[in-house]
Scaffold this motif. Sequence first.
Motif, short mmCIF file in Angstrom:
data_model
loop_
_atom_site.label_atom_id
_atom_site.label_comp_id
_atom_site.label_asym_id
_atom_site.label_seq_id
_atom_site.Cartn_x
_atom_site.Cartn_y
_atom_site.Cartn_z
N LYS A 40 0.84 -1.20 0.00
CA LYS A 40 0.00 0.00 0.00
C LYS A 40 0.88 1.25 0.00
O LYS A 40 1.87 1.32 0.71
CB LYS A 40 -0.88 -0.01 1.25
CG LYS A 40 -1.74 1.22 1.45
CD LYS A 40 -3.03 1.14 0.69
CE LYS A 40 -3.99 2.24 1.12
NZ LYS A 40 -5.30 2.12 0.47
N GLU A 41 0.47 2.24 -0.78
CA GLU A 41 1.21 3.49 -0.83
C GLU A 41 0.36 4.60 -0.21
O GLU A 41 -0.84 4.46 -0.02
CB GLU A 41 1.58 3.83 -2.28
CG GLU A 41 2.52 2.83 -2.92
CD GLU A 41 2.87 3.20 -4.34
OE1 GLU A 41 2.30 4.18 -4.86
OE2 GLU A 41 3.72 2.51 -4.94
N GLU A 46 1.67 4.86 5.48
CA GLU A 46 3.07 4.95 5.87
C GLU A 46 3.20 5.41 7.31
O GLU A 46 4.13 5.01 8.02
CB GLU A 46 3.83 5.88 4.92
CG GLU A 46 5.33 5.85 5.10
CD GLU A 46 5.92 4.44 5.05
OE1 GLU A 46 6.77 4.12 5.91
OE2 GLU A 46 5.54 3.66 4.16
#
Length: 206
Positions: A40-41, A46
């Motif tokens: 996942k970005e 993050e």
Amino acid sequence: KDSVIDYAIVTHPHDDHYPGMLDVLKNYQVRTIVDSGYPKEGPKFEAFRKAAREEKVKGSAAKFVELRKQADFQFPDCEDLHLQILYRDADQAGLGSGNSRENNASTVVRLDYKSASFLFVGDLEGKGRADAADQLAMGEKLLLSKVPPAKLAATVLKVGHHGSETSSTLSLIRAVKPDVVVIQSGRKFFNGTPLPDQTVLDRYKS
């Protein structure tokens, strides 16, 4: 932050599943954080990964497990409690695209405690929204092809994908044969349909 949690599992990287872990990590010490490892970005996910990597328990670094990178990871046995990963994400075809692909990255976990058993399937999907309930595809198909029926039968089933029509195929329901089903869904509509979907409720009732 004095209380310690042994394990916390993030099934998959959708925004209605993982962000609450930031509050958990802020208020508790978590020895092991388990994530699917799906790539996942974006800054929000993050931020979770950063918090998981920086987590400490009594001054020592916690363990952050990304299952795609640690394919052999399993939970240690306890005397009366057994926790097992039955399905983990891998880079393979047949799991849909976009939101469906992330749903089908869900980690599926079975918990046995004495004579009771619990199956947690995340948002695993088994068919298209317009497909018949006896169709079987995507994550549910892979789960049923890899896991013996005895490992799927459970006392309690946490119903997949908030009771959405894309999950809870007849094949899965017949394999699990739950005595109790638990559906987690808010009072919201998804593409104009309230969750849990009435057709899914009818399948479990029948």
